[in-house]
Design a protein around this motif. Sequence first.
Motif, PDB file in Angstrom:
ATOM      1  N   MET A   1       2.792 -12.482   0.968  1.00 30.30           N
ATOM      2  CA  MET A   1       2.411 -13.818   0.524  1.00 30.30           C
ATOM      3  C   MET A   1       1.884 -14.603   1.723  1.00 30.30           C
ATOM      4  O   MET A   1       2.653 -14.973   2.615  1.00 30.30           O
ATOM      5  CB  MET A   1       3.612 -14.560  -0.087  1.00 30.30           C
ATOM      6  N   ASP A   2       0.584 -14.849   1.733  1.00 23.60           N
ATOM      7  CA  ASP A   2      -0.003 -15.686   2.777  1.00 23.60           C
ATOM      8  C   ASP A   2       0.096 -17.127   2.313  1.00 23.60           C
ATOM      9  O   ASP A   2      -0.701 -17.593   1.493  1.00 23.60           O
ATOM     10  CB  ASP A   2      -1.461 -15.291   3.025  1.00 23.60           C
TER      11      ASP A   2
ATOM     12  N   GLN B   1      -2.283   4.065   7.071  1.00 19.92           N
ATOM     13  CA  GLN B   1      -2.230   4.611   5.717  1.00 19.92           C
ATOM     14  C   GLN B   1      -1.698   3.602   4.692  1.00 19.92           C
ATOM     15  O   GLN B   1      -1.776   3.845   3.488  1.00 19.92           O
ATOM     16  CB  GLN B   1      -1.355   5.875   5.692  1.00 19.92           C
ATOM     17  N   ILE B   2      -1.152   2.467   5.147  1.00 20.53           N
ATOM     18  CA  ILE B   2      -0.568   1.524   4.199  1.00 20.53           C
ATOM     19  C   ILE B   2      -1.648   0.674   3.524  1.00 20.53           C
ATOM     20  O   ILE B   2      -2.717   0.451   4.085  1.00 20.53           O
ATOM     21  CB  ILE B   2       0.463   0.584   4.874  1.00 20.53           C
ATOM     22  N   GLN B   3      -1.345   0.243   2.320  1.00 22.64           N
ATOM     23  CA  GLN B   3      -2.210  -0.698   1.600  1.00 22.64           C
ATOM     24  C   GLN B   3      -1.435  -1.986   1.420  1.00 22.64           C
ATOM     25  O   GLN B   3      -0.310  -1.990   0.915  1.00 22.64           O
ATOM     26  CB  GLN B   3      -2.596  -0.129   0.244  1.00 22.64           C
ATOM     27  N   ILE B   4      -2.028  -3.117   1.857  1.00 22.83           N
ATOM     28  CA  ILE B   4      -1.374  -4.415   1.769  1.00 22.83           C
ATOM     29  C   ILE B   4      -2.142  -5.294   0.782  1.00 22.83           C
ATOM     30  O   ILE B   4      -3.338  -5.521   0.949  1.00 22.83           O
ATOM     31  CB  ILE B   4      -1.302  -5.112   3.141  1.00 22.83           C
ATOM     32  N   HIS B   5      -1.439  -5.784  -0.220  1.00 18.79           N
ATOM     33  CA  HIS B   5      -2.016  -6.731  -1.170  1.00 18.79           C
ATOM     34  C   HIS B   5      -1.612  -8.132  -0.716  1.00 18.79           C
ATOM     35  O   HIS B   5      -0.418  -8.449  -0.663  1.00 18.79           O
ATOM     36  CB  HIS B   5      -1.502  -6.465  -2.583  1.00 18.79           C
ATOM     37  N   ILE B   6      -2.592  -8.958  -0.382  1.00 14.97           N
ATOM     38  CA  ILE B   6      -2.325 -10.298   0.136  1.00 14.97           C
ATOM     39  C   ILE B   6      -2.591 -11.323  -0.960  1.00 14.97           C
ATOM     40  O   ILE B   6      -3.672 -11.348  -1.553  1.00 14.97           O
ATOM     41  CB  ILE B   6      -3.181 -10.595   1.372  1.00 14.97           C
TER      42      ILE B   6
END
Length: 260
Positions: A71-72, A93-98
């Motif tokens: 959470m931005d 390799q990680i995927q971050i949903h912002i």
Amino acid sequence: MTKDTIELSPSHLEYINTNLSTKTAEEILQWSLTTFPGLFQTTAFGLTGLVILDMISKISPGAHPIDLIFMDTLHHFKETLELVDRVKAKYPQIQIHIYKPEGVNTEEEFAREYGEKLWDTNDTFYDYLVKVEPASRAYEDLGVKAAITGRRRSQGGARAKLQAVEYEADTKLIKINPLFNWTFQQVQQYIKENDIPYNALLDQGYRSVGDYHSTVPVKEGEDERAGRWKGKQKTECGIHETSRFAEFLAARNQQPQAQS
């Protein structure tokens, strides 16, 4: 979020927590990865969340099995945002949903829309806008049914009686807290031994880092989260207290959905 949800009765939840009470953090994570569909890690890139991220990367080397949700709030320290970039570099390799507050992209836009220093004039509404609503939207968009968090008992406050697994009856969300019984010292040691990037503010007396306007360094002998919301009768931002925001969320859900 899809209509398919996972429900846990109080007795089943107690059974799970009894079985997990003697398991290691890695064992709890492995169990979570093989048990729950729709599993994500929610993180603000605090120390415990970074430990969890590293543990998962070792459990499943080469392909990170779950995505992260960040959470931005638009009010983070610059050091926190710099840390996000360093984490991406170490774990490509990680995927971050912002997710950001709905309809705004900068702190300036937020102030124009909701007024200056909303956290002082109406901190409940502020928490809803920057954390609770974006989290609800993320869970709906991504189909989140279970979320791994970095909360620990040793952080004090409302977290002192934390269990390995929680169930939010109102949202049907399962929360897994794999390091629920770790101390701050254990977390620090893991970070050091595994050369994990961390927030530069931690070397300046901070322990738990939130928004810049409500986070100060911690004094010797104070609880780990004593630097959050200093002087206020508050220990949580609301993302883990969704029942407190039921009226806001109900109003949001009654709004007509935009056509794609």
